[in-house]
Design a protein around this motif. Structure first.
Motif, mmCIF file in Angstrom:
data_model
loop_
_atom_site.group_PDB
_atom_site.id
_atom_site.type_symbol
_atom_site.label_atom_id
_atom_site.label_comp_id
_atom_site.label_asym_id
_atom_site.label_seq_id
_atom_site.Cartn_x
_atom_site.Cartn_y
_atom_site.Cartn_z
ATOM 1 N N PHE A 103 0.851 -1.189 0.000
ATOM 2 C CA PHE A 103 0.000 0.000 0.000
ATOM 3 C C PHE A 103 0.883 1.234 0.000
ATOM 4 N N GLY A 104 0.536 2.196 -0.833
ATOM 5 C CA GLY A 104 1.356 3.391 -0.933
ATOM 6 C C GLY A 104 1.354 4.236 0.322
ATOM 7 N N SER A 105 0.295 4.110 1.133
ATOM 8 C CA SER A 105 0.178 4.910 2.349
ATOM 9 C C SER A 105 -0.845 4.261 3.269
ATOM 10 N N ARG A 106 -0.865 4.697 4.514
ATOM 11 C CA ARG A 106 -1.881 4.232 5.460
ATOM 12 C C ARG A 106 -3.267 4.616 4.965
ATOM 13 N N ASP A 107 -3.390 5.823 4.413
ATOM 14 C CA ASP A 107 -4.691 6.258 3.906
ATOM 15 C C ASP A 107 -5.212 5.337 2.812
ATOM 16 N N GLU A 108 -4.310 4.866 1.966
ATOM 17 C CA GLU A 108 -4.715 3.951 0.894
ATOM 18 C C GLU A 108 -5.278 2.660 1.481
ATOM 19 N N LEU A 109 -4.622 2.150 2.513
ATOM 20 C CA LEU A 109 -5.116 0.946 3.189
ATOM 21 C C LEU A 109 -6.473 1.209 3.827
ATOM 22 N N LEU A 110 -6.598 2.321 4.542
ATOM 23 C CA LEU A 110 -7.849 2.602 5.247
ATOM 24 C C LEU A 110 -8.994 2.877 4.279
ATOM 25 N N ALA A 111 -8.685 3.454 3.127
ATOM 26 C CA ALA A 111 -9.721 3.664 2.113
ATOM 27 C C ALA A 111 -10.260 2.316 1.637
ATOM 28 N N GLN A 112 -9.364 1.345 1.487
ATOM 29 C CA GLN A 112 -9.803 0.013 1.075
ATOM 30 C C GLN A 112 -10.629 -0.643 2.173
ATOM 31 N N VAL A 113 -10.224 -0.439 3.427
ATOM 32 C CA VAL A 113 -11.011 -0.959 4.541
ATOM 33 C C VAL A 113 -12.398 -0.328 4.547
ATOM 34 N N PHE A 114 -12.450 0.974 4.325
ATOM 35 C CA PHE A 114 -13.741 1.648 4.303
ATOM 36 C C PHE A 114 -14.619 1.072 3.197
ATOM 37 N N ARG A 115 -14.058 0.893 2.000
ATOM 38 C CA ARG A 115 -14.842 0.355 0.893
ATOM 39 C C ARG A 115 -15.410 -1.022 1.244
ATOM 40 N N ARG A 116 -14.592 -1.846 1.896
ATOM 41 C CA ARG A 116 -15.064 -3.182 2.244
ATOM 42 C C ARG A 116 -16.171 -3.112 3.289
ATOM 43 N N ALA A 117 -15.918 -2.395 4.370
ATOM 44 C CA ALA A 117 -16.891 -2.348 5.462
ATOM 45 C C ALA A 117 -18.182 -1.670 5.028
ATOM 46 N N ALA A 118 -18.065 -0.514 4.382
ATOM 47 C CA ALA A 118 -19.259 0.206 3.944
ATOM 48 C C ALA A 118 -19.992 -0.554 2.860
ATOM 49 N N GLY A 119 -19.248 -1.250 2.011
ATOM 50 C CA GLY A 119 -19.878 -2.035 0.961
ATOM 51 C C GLY A 119 -20.756 -3.136 1.521
ATOM 52 N N ARG A 120 -20.298 -3.770 2.600
ATOM 53 C CA ARG A 120 -21.105 -4.815 3.236
ATOM 54 C C ARG A 120 -22.392 -4.235 3.831
#
Length: 221
Positions: A56-73
Motif C-alpha cells: 500500500f502506498g500509504s496508510r490512507d490507501e489501506l484505510l480507504a480500502q477498509v472503508f470500501r469493504r466495510a461500507a460495501g457490506r
C-alpha cells in the motif's frame, strides 16, 4: 516457468494484501480508524511496519480500502433488505430504515467509524461516495412512493438525503464512543421511532404501531 513464478508472486501479493486489509478492518471495528495504525496492523499480521508499504502506498490507501469493504457490506445488506421487502413503498422504506438502524446498533464502534469519525480526505471521499449510493437506494423508494400516491409530492433526491441525515443524527449519541449517554429508549424502540419518523416525514403512514416507551415522570403523575 517465468509465467508460473509471476502468477505465484501475484497470488502471494493478493494474500498479503488481504491479510493487511482484514487486520485493519478488525482494528477499525474495535477501535475506529484512529486505532488502525500501521504498527498495529503490521503486528496483527506478524510482520514489520515497513513491509506494509510494499503493498500500500500509504496508510490512507489501506484505510480507504477498509472503508470500501466495510461500507460495501453495510450497503449490500440495506439493498438486500429493500429488495426483499414487499413491493409497497412504505414497506421498502421501513426495510431501509430498520436495516440501517439495527446494523448500526449491532456494530456500534464500526458504525461510528463509518458514519462520523474524523478521517483523512482520502477516506472522506469514500464516505461521500457511499452516502450517495445510500441516497440513490432511498431515492428510488421515495420516487416510487410519490408515483403511487402513497407519499406526498416532493423532490425525491432531496428527501432521500434528508431522511438519511435524520437517521444518522438520531443515532449519533447512541453510537459515540466518547460520550457516555444514558439510553432514553431501548434499541428496538429507537428503531421503531426512526422508522415512524421517516414515514411521517415523507407523508406516509406507519404500518405498525410504535412500541410503548418507558413512562416519564409526567406520565406517571
Amino acid at each position: 516457468m517465468v509465467y508460473r513464478r509471476t502468477e505465484r508472486t501475484k497470488r502471494h501479493a493478493r494474500t498479503k494484501e488481504e491479510a493487511f486489509v482484514r487486520a485493519a478492518h478488525e482494528l477499525v471495528a474495535r477501535e475506529g480508524f484512529a486505532g488502525a495504525r500501521v504498527a498495529a496492523v503490521a503486528a496483527a499480521c506478524g510482520v514489520s511496519a515497513g513491509s506494509l508499504y510494499s503493498y500500500f502506498g500509504s496508510r490512507d490507501e489501506l484505510l480507504a480500502q477498509v472503508f470500501r469493504r466495510a461500507a460495501g457490506r453495510e450497503l449490500a445488506a440495506v439493498r438486500e433488505a429493500v429488495d426483499a421487502a414487499p413491493a409497497h413503498p412504505g414497506a421498502r422504506l421501513e426495510a431501509f430504515a430498520d436495516t440501517f438502524t439495527r446494523r448500526a446498533l449491532r456494530g456500534r464502534r464500526l458504525a461510528w467509524a463509518l458514519l462520523f469519525e474524523p478521517v483523512s480526505p482520502v477516506v472522506e471521499r469514500e464516505r461521500l461516495a457511499y452516502r450517495r449510493e445510500y441516497a440513490q437506494v432511498c431515492e428510488g423508494v421515495v420516487r416510487d412512493g410519490v408515483a403511487d400516491g402513497l407519499f406526498a409530492p416532493q423532490n425525491a433526491a432531496v428527501s432521500a438525503g434528508a431522511a438519511i441525515g435524520a437517521i444518522s443524527e438520531a443515532l449519533v449519541g447512541r453510537l459515540s464512543p466518547e460520550v457516555s449517554q444514558k439510553a432514553e429508549v431501548p434499541d428496538e424502540q429507537l428503531v421503531a421511532e426512526i422508522r415512524a419518523f421517516c414515514l411521517r416525514a415523507l407523508g406516509g403512514a406507519p404500518s405498525r404501531p410504535l412500541p410503548a416507551g418507558p413512562a416519564r415522570p409526567a406520565d406517571r403523575a
